[in-house]
Design a protein around this motif. Structure first.
Motif, PDB file in Angstrom:
ATOM      1  N   THR A   1      -0.258  -6.197  -4.827  1.00  0.00           N
ATOM      2  CA  THR A   1      -1.376  -6.189  -3.874  1.00  0.00           C
ATOM      3  C   THR A   1      -1.530  -7.544  -3.192  1.00  0.00           C
ATOM      4  O   THR A   1      -1.871  -7.624  -2.011  1.00  0.00           O
ATOM      5  N   PHE A   2      -1.257  -8.600  -3.932  1.00  0.00           N
ATOM      6  CA  PHE A   2      -1.399  -9.939  -3.344  1.00  0.00           C
ATOM      7  C   PHE A   2      -0.121 -10.385  -2.631  1.00  0.00           C
ATOM      8  O   PHE A   2      -0.047 -11.507  -2.146  1.00  0.00           O
ATOM      9  N   GLU A   3       0.910  -9.483  -2.601  1.00  0.00           N
ATOM     10  CA  GLU A   3       2.144  -9.761  -1.865  1.00  0.00           C
ATOM     11  C   GLU A   3       2.370  -8.606  -0.896  1.00  0.00           C
ATOM     12  O   GLU A   3       3.190  -7.727  -1.113  1.00  0.00           O
ATOM     13  N   ALA A   4       1.604  -8.621   0.177  1.00  0.00           N
ATOM     14  CA  ALA A   4       1.504  -7.427   1.018  1.00  0.00           C
ATOM     15  C   ALA A   4       2.491  -7.384   2.178  1.00  0.00           C
ATOM     16  O   ALA A   4       2.636  -6.346   2.814  1.00  0.00           O
ATOM     17  N   ARG A   5       3.164  -8.480   2.459  1.00  0.00           N
ATOM     18  CA  ARG A   5       3.961  -8.509   3.689  1.00  0.00           C
ATOM     19  C   ARG A   5       5.201  -7.606   3.587  1.00  0.00           C
ATOM     20  O   ARG A   5       5.916  -7.609   2.593  1.00  0.00           O
ATOM     21  N   GLY A   6       5.418  -6.830   4.631  1.00  0.00           N
ATOM     22  CA  GLY A   6       6.608  -6.002   4.784  1.00  0.00           C
ATOM     23  C   GLY A   6       6.884  -5.840   6.264  1.00  0.00           C
ATOM     24  O   GLY A   6       6.011  -6.121   7.102  1.00  0.00           O
ATOM     25  N   TYR A   7       8.088  -5.409   6.610  1.00  0.00           N
ATOM     26  CA  TYR A   7       8.451  -5.329   8.028  1.00  0.00           C
ATOM     27  C   TYR A   7       8.994  -3.943   8.374  1.00  0.00           C
ATOM     28  O   TYR A   7       9.758  -3.345   7.609  1.00  0.00           O
ATOM     29  N   SER A   8       8.621  -3.453   9.533  1.00  0.00           N
ATOM     30  CA  SER A   8       9.286  -2.292  10.125  1.00  0.00           C
ATOM     31  C   SER A   8      10.131  -2.810  11.278  1.00  0.00           C
ATOM     32  O   SER A   8       9.693  -3.668  12.052  1.00  0.00           O
ATOM     33  N   ALA A   9      11.365  -2.327  11.368  1.00  0.00           N
ATOM     34  CA  ALA A   9      12.305  -2.831  12.382  1.00  0.00           C
ATOM     35  C   ALA A   9      12.930  -1.652  13.114  1.00  0.00           C
ATOM     36  O   ALA A   9      13.375  -0.675  12.497  1.00  0.00           O
ATOM     37  N   TRP A  10      12.987  -1.745  14.414  1.00  0.00           N
ATOM     38  CA  TRP A  10      13.438  -0.688  15.314  1.00  0.00           C
ATOM     39  C   TRP A  10      14.860  -0.225  14.989  1.00  0.00           C
ATOM     40  O   TRP A  10      15.768  -1.032  14.822  1.00  0.00           O
ATOM     41  N   ASP A  11      15.040   1.092  14.943  1.00  0.00           N
ATOM     42  CA  ASP A  11      16.360   1.706  14.808  1.00  0.00           C
ATOM     43  C   ASP A  11      16.758   2.254  16.179  1.00  0.00           C
ATOM     44  O   ASP A  11      16.344   3.350  16.562  1.00  0.00           O
TER      45      ASP A  11
ATOM     46  N   SER B   1       0.810  -1.221   0.000  1.00  0.00           N
ATOM     47  CA  SER B   1       0.000   0.000   0.000  1.00  0.00           C
ATOM     48  C   SER B   1       0.841   1.268   0.000  1.00  0.00           C
ATOM     49  O   SER B   1       0.301   2.363  -0.090  1.00  0.00           O
ATOM     50  N   PHE B   2       2.159   1.134   0.112  1.00  0.00           N
ATOM     51  CA  PHE B   2       3.067   2.268   0.028  1.00  0.00           C
ATOM     52  C   PHE B   2       3.798   2.220  -1.304  1.00  0.00           C
ATOM     53  O   PHE B   2       3.909   1.160  -1.921  1.00  0.00           O
ATOM     54  N   PRO B   3       4.326   3.352  -1.786  1.00  0.00           N
ATOM     55  CA  PRO B   3       5.095   3.336  -3.032  1.00  0.00           C
ATOM     56  C   PRO B   3       6.235   2.327  -2.944  1.00  0.00           C
ATOM     57  O   PRO B   3       7.028   2.355  -2.005  1.00  0.00           O
ATOM     58  N   ASN B   4       6.298   1.419  -3.918  1.00  0.00           N
ATOM     59  CA  ASN B   4       7.335   0.384  -3.858  1.00  0.00           C
ATOM     60  C   ASN B   4       7.937   0.048  -5.217  1.00  0.00           C
ATOM     61  O   ASN B   4       8.817  -0.807  -5.311  1.00  0.00           O
ATOM     62  N   GLY B   5       7.453   0.689  -6.269  1.00  0.00           N
ATOM     63  CA  GLY B   5       8.051   0.489  -7.579  1.00  0.00           C
ATOM     64  C   GLY B   5       7.914  -0.909  -8.127  1.00  0.00           C
ATOM     65  O   GLY B   5       8.750  -1.359  -8.915  1.00  0.00           O
ATOM     66  N   GLY B   6       6.867  -1.629  -7.704  1.00  0.00           N
ATOM     67  CA  GLY B   6       6.633  -2.966  -8.225  1.00  0.00           C
ATOM     68  C   GLY B   6       7.280  -4.081  -7.430  1.00  0.00           C
ATOM     69  O   GLY B   6       7.129  -5.258  -7.768  1.00  0.00           O
ATOM     70  N   ILE B   7       8.005  -3.735  -6.358  1.00  0.00           N
ATOM     71  CA  ILE B   7       8.624  -4.781  -5.527  1.00  0.00           C
ATOM     72  C   ILE B   7       7.562  -5.614  -4.831  1.00  0.00           C
ATOM     73  O   ILE B   7       7.702  -6.825  -4.667  1.00  0.00           O
TER      74      ILE B   7
ATOM     75  N   ARG C   1      20.547  -3.175  -7.624  1.00  0.00           N
ATOM     76  CA  ARG C   1      19.911  -2.754  -8.872  1.00  0.00           C
ATOM     77  C   ARG C   1      18.386  -2.802  -8.769  1.00  0.00           C
ATOM     78  O   ARG C   1      17.690  -1.890  -9.239  1.00  0.00           O
ATOM     79  N   LYS C   2      17.862  -3.851  -8.154  1.00  0.00           N
ATOM     80  CA  LYS C   2      16.415  -3.984  -8.043  1.00  0.00           C
ATOM     81  C   LYS C   2      15.813  -2.837  -7.238  1.00  0.00           C
ATOM     82  O   LYS C   2      14.767  -2.278  -7.607  1.00  0.00           O
ATOM     83  N   GLU C   3      16.462  -2.468  -6.140  1.00  0.00           N
ATOM     84  CA  GLU C   3      15.970  -1.354  -5.322  1.00  0.00           C
ATOM     85  C   GLU C   3      16.034  -0.035  -6.088  1.00  0.00           C
ATOM     86  O   GLU C   3      15.117   0.799  -6.002  1.00  0.00           O
ATOM     87  N   LEU C   4      17.099   0.169  -6.854  1.00  0.00           N
ATOM     88  CA  LEU C   4      17.246   1.401  -7.627  1.00  0.00           C
ATOM     89  C   LEU C   4      16.196   1.483  -8.726  1.00  0.00           C
ATOM     90  O   LEU C   4      15.599   2.547  -8.961  1.00  0.00           O
ATOM     91  N   GLU C   5      15.942   0.373  -9.405  1.00  0.00           N
ATOM     92  CA  GLU C   5      14.916   0.363 -10.448  1.00  0.00           C
ATOM     93  C   GLU C   5      13.542   0.654  -9.855  1.00  0.00           C
ATOM     94  O   GLU C   5      12.740   1.395 -10.441  1.00  0.00           O
ATOM     95  N   ALA C   6      13.286   0.078  -8.678  1.00  0.00           N
ATOM     96  CA  ALA C   6      11.995   0.310  -8.019  1.00  0.00           C
ATOM     97  C   ALA C   6      11.837   1.767  -7.614  1.00  0.00           C
ATOM     98  O   ALA C   6      10.770   2.367  -7.791  1.00  0.00           O
ATOM     99  N   ARG C   7      12.899   2.368  -7.086  1.00  0.00           N
ATOM    100  CA  ARG C   7      12.824   3.770  -6.665  1.00  0.00           C
ATOM    101  C   ARG C   7      12.607   4.695  -7.860  1.00  0.00           C
ATOM    102  O   ARG C   7      11.904   5.703  -7.747  1.00  0.00           O
ATOM    103  N   ASN C   8      13.197   4.370  -8.981  1.00  0.00           N
ATOM    104  CA  ASN C   8      12.950   5.197 -10.152  1.00  0.00           C
ATOM    105  C   ASN C   8      11.513   5.069 -10.639  1.00  0.00           C
ATOM    106  O   ASN C   8      10.925   6.050 -11.097  1.00  0.00           O
ATOM    107  N   GLU C   9      10.959   3.873 -10.531  1.00  0.00           N
ATOM    108  CA  GLU C   9       9.542   3.718 -10.865  1.00  0.00           C
ATOM    109  C   GLU C   9       8.696   4.637  -9.991  1.00  0.00           C
ATOM    110  O   GLU C   9       7.770   5.303 -10.472  1.00  0.00           O
ATOM    111  N   VAL C  10       9.031   4.676  -8.711  1.00  0.00           N
ATOM    112  CA  VAL C  10       8.299   5.537  -7.779  1.00  0.00           C
ATOM    113  C   VAL C  10       8.481   7.006  -8.156  1.00  0.00           C
ATOM    114  O   VAL C  10       7.522   7.791  -8.145  1.00  0.00           O
TER     115      VAL C  10
END
Length: 730
Positions: free
Chosen positions: A142-152, A133-139, A583-592
């Motif tokens: 909708t049917f692959e919704a799992r993501g994690y937030s981790a304490w800094d 549900s957040f900008p992710n550039g195709g990573i 590379r995958k993260e960079l491509e996704a960010r450019n999509e965003v």
């Protein structure tokens, strides 16, 4: 009160008075960090062994042992409950330029039909937001919704209202970063390690290198009633139309001028709440444009500084509304006057001092200083296109290159002394060390005034990346963005440059060279290589654009095309070698980025078309009808010859209104068709380019026609608050 709605709104806005803001009875130093779980709170609420482990994590970068999480969570909960907290949230920074949070209560069933307050280490360390549900550039689909937030744990937990906010990173189930914090932490780790390795040439006892950041947040304030009466401000953050006021900033009387009482009250309130959240705000003043102001803090560690800036922007909007204002963070909310930036003052420091500070007490210290200066220039030169992409956006594109904002060409200003020193290194045939001049005294010849201490460099307001004494000031970032974007690119590039420098020096030492000659030889090569990035002249001149192109610097103006630098092979290699992003993260960010650009321009185009057809044209034709009735009435009262003579001006206005409204109607139709054509382009990159090339030009042309009508139509009929009303707080 006038029957005209616009006049009512303006009148009510001017009746506002400053709120009586009462500062706490304590000094700022006594309530600083009141709502932050800082080291002092940790010492009070955590067992000694747990506290020691947490300090090791925060100060020394030790790995966080999950086994201590329950004890830390229990201490946080005790403190939070004492402060009246009822909820907690993982506070993260998705690719929206804002922050995100989901609040959960400190409650669980007690097994006896009641509830208990509970907060475990598991809840502290990790949560699971919806990654699709957040900008992710195709990573994430909708049917692959799992993501994690981790304490800094390096950024302290804080309280907002009744909620305990836990700073976190945000990553996909498959491991890719979906936020700004994760790659920023990686970049800071990379540059810290590379810088420490280079420091070993000069200081054996260096154990840590830290990146420092001091941001300068510029912003506008507008009366809330006037803001609400401008649909373009409300929907897009900027005025899509509006003729400039007869008086704006041309008298230079607002800059550093007396701050209006209502604004001072807002600033006091904002500062108190910021200090309570440990945001070390220090400077406040009027900026150049009317209604424009600036807030700046004391320098902090970069990751914490970024968190504090994101928190401050949210706090600023909240406090502004309390005082009857709206805070505008858009880079160019008003045409024809200064836009707002967020200058990023960047430096490196160790446990022994600031690396960019000069002069040193020994030639070796001066060599250390010049080494880090030159390698910074190498990083900026090699990746000038990427750094430009890191600060570019649909909104910042309106600001760059005009009214004191730096141009959209990355260059670095060093000043006379440093420039002469680099020239000496470049041309010298010996490997001799050098001395640097410190600050010099200047006699004023006024007995009552002490001598001034003059810096060894001047300042160049047109330089995007200027050396200002003990730091570089990256002036290109925009006011609304997360400054982590620029810091990720800059620190990753710096890590690469320092790593390359050390590899080449070590290779020469391995061949039998002494350390100092080896360093000087590599520096000489790099001074020559990065020479194109150095420019001390006027960045606004057309000559510089041509010269920059000859030097091989990026002079592209199209925002969607500039974003392509993230996918340059040199950028991908740099990010992957420093382990900041793959590379995958960079491509996704450019999509965003491309998608965000399209949506931003699309919304603006829709709002402009709606205002043109439903506000401007009806008002203009209504006034035109009044003029026509006046002309017709003249014929009933006067002779035909005199009536025609008296109606000349009105006839010209009637014709001009007809011509301009006709043009606007056609242009809005062309604008709508350009959007339709662009929207049919499936590739988001090409769609963004189409929006830039075919949609944006129509918007500028429509604005010119509307702004001319604003000068023609009777003031009492114009429904939208004008610049002269928006820009001067009473």
């Amino acid at each position: 009160m006038s029957n005209n709605l616009r006049f009512q709104v303006v009148e009510e806005a001017f009746k506002k008075r400053a709120l009586d803001v009462k500062a706490p009875s304590e000094r700022p130093s006594e309530y600083f960090g009141k709502y932050v779980f800082n080291k002092e709170k940790m010492y009070r609420y955590l067992p000694k062994n747990i506290y020691d482990k947490m300090i090791d994590v925060i100060d020394n970068g030790a790995s966080l042992d999950r086994s201590i999480a329950d004890a830390v969570a229990d201490g946080m909960k005790k403190w939070a409950l004492e402060m009246g907290v009822t909820h907690y949230t993982h506070w993260f920074q998705p690719l929206t330029e804002g922050t995100a949070e989901k609040h959960d209560a400190f409650v669980e069933h007690d097994g006896k039909g009641g509830m208990i307050e509970k907060f475990s280490g598991k809840l502290l360390v990790q949560q699971e937001p919806d990654a699709s549900s957040f900008p992710n550039g195709g990573i994430r689909n909708t049917f692959e919704a799992r993501g994690y937030s981790a304490w800094d744990p390096t950024s302290p937990v804080f309280i907002i209202d009744d909620t305990l906010c836990i700073p976190t990173i945000f990553i996909a189930y498959t491991g890719e970063a979906l936020d700004y914090k994760a790659p920023l932490l990686r970049a800071l780790h990379a540059v810290g390690k590379a810088a420490k390795d280079v420091c070993k040439y000069f200081y054996d006892d260096v154990t840590k290198v830290q990146v420092n950041l001091g941001w300068e947040q510029e912003y506008f304030l507008v009366d809330e009633g006037l803001y609400s009466a401008r649909p373009d401000l409300l929907m897009t953050g900027r005025t899509l139309m509006g003729h400039e006021s007869a008086k704006n900033q041309q008298m230079d009387d607002h800059y550093f001028g007396t701050i209006p009482d209502r604004v001072v009250a807002f600033m006091k309130d904002l500062e108190i709440q910021s200090l309570e959240l440990a945001i070390p705000v220090k400077t406040r003043h009027n900026e150049v444009a009317p209604n424009q102001f600036e807030l700046a803090p004391i320098f902090e560690e970069c990751n914490l500084a970024v968190d504090h800036n994101m928190l401050l922007m949210s706090l600023m909007k909240k406090v502004a509304r309390k005082h009857g204002f709206r805070a505008l963070l858009h880079e160019k909310p008003f045409d024809g006057i200064n836009g707002s930036g967020k200058h990023n003052n960047w430096s490196l420091s160790t446990d022994t001092g600031v690396l960019l500070h000069a002069p040193g007490t020994t030639p070796e210290e001066n060599l250390r200083f010049i080494t880090f200066i030159v390698e910074t220039l190498m990083a900026v030169y090699k990746h000038n296109g990427l750094l430009k992409a890191s600060i570019m956006s649909a909104t910042n594109a309106h600001r760059l290159g005009g009214n004191e904002a730096p141009p959209a060409i990355i260059s670095s200003f060093l000043g006379t002394q440093l420039t002469e020193l680099l020239t000496h290194i470049e041309t010298s045939e010996t490997n001799e060390l050098f001395n640097l001049k410190g600050k010099q005294g200047m006699e004023i010849d006024i007995p009552q005034i002490p001598d001034l201490i003059v810096d060894n460099t001047d300042r160049n307001r047109t330089s995007p990346f200027a050396f200002t004494g003990n730091r570089f000031e990256f002036r290109a970032p925009g006011s609304s963005v997360n400054c982590a974007s620029a810091m990720i690119a800059l620190n990753a590039a710096m890590a690469e440059a320092l790593t390359s420098f050390k590899e080449r020096v070590d290779a020469k030492i391995a061949q039998g060279k002494e350390k100092i000659p080896a360093i000087l030889e590599v520096l000489k090569d790099d001074v020559k290589a990065c020479k194109p990035i150095r420019f001390d002249g006027n960045g606004y001149s057309e000559e510089w654009v041509k010269e920059a192109a000859k030097r091989g610097l990026d002079v592209e103006k199209s925002c969607p095309v500039i974003f392509e630098h993230y996918l340059d092979e040199s950028s991908i290699k740099m990010f992957e070698s420093t382990k900041v992003m793959n590379r995958k993260e960079l491509e996704a960010r450019n999509e965003v980025k491309w998608e965000t650009y399209v949506k931003t321009v699309q919304i603006e185009a829709r709002v402009l078309g709606d205002l043109a057809m439903n506000h401007i044209i009806p008002v203009a034709t209504h006034y035109q009808s009044k003029l026509i009735k006046n002309v017709q009435g003249m014929k009933d009262v006067f002779s035909q010859e005199r009536a025609e003579r008296l109606s000349i001006r009105n006839m010209k206005l009637i014709e001009e209104i007809a011509e301009r409204t006709e043009k606007i109607e056609q242009l809005v139709e062309d604008l709508t068709e350009a959007r339709r054509v662009a929207n049919r382009i499936e590739d988001i990159h090409q769609r963004a380019i189409a929006y830039h090339d075919t949609v944006c030009p129509h918007m500028e042309t429509i604005r010119k026609q509307i702004d001319k009508l604003e000068l023609i139509v009777e003031d009492g009929l114009w429904t939208l608050p004008k610049y002269r009303e928006l820009l001067f707080i009473r």
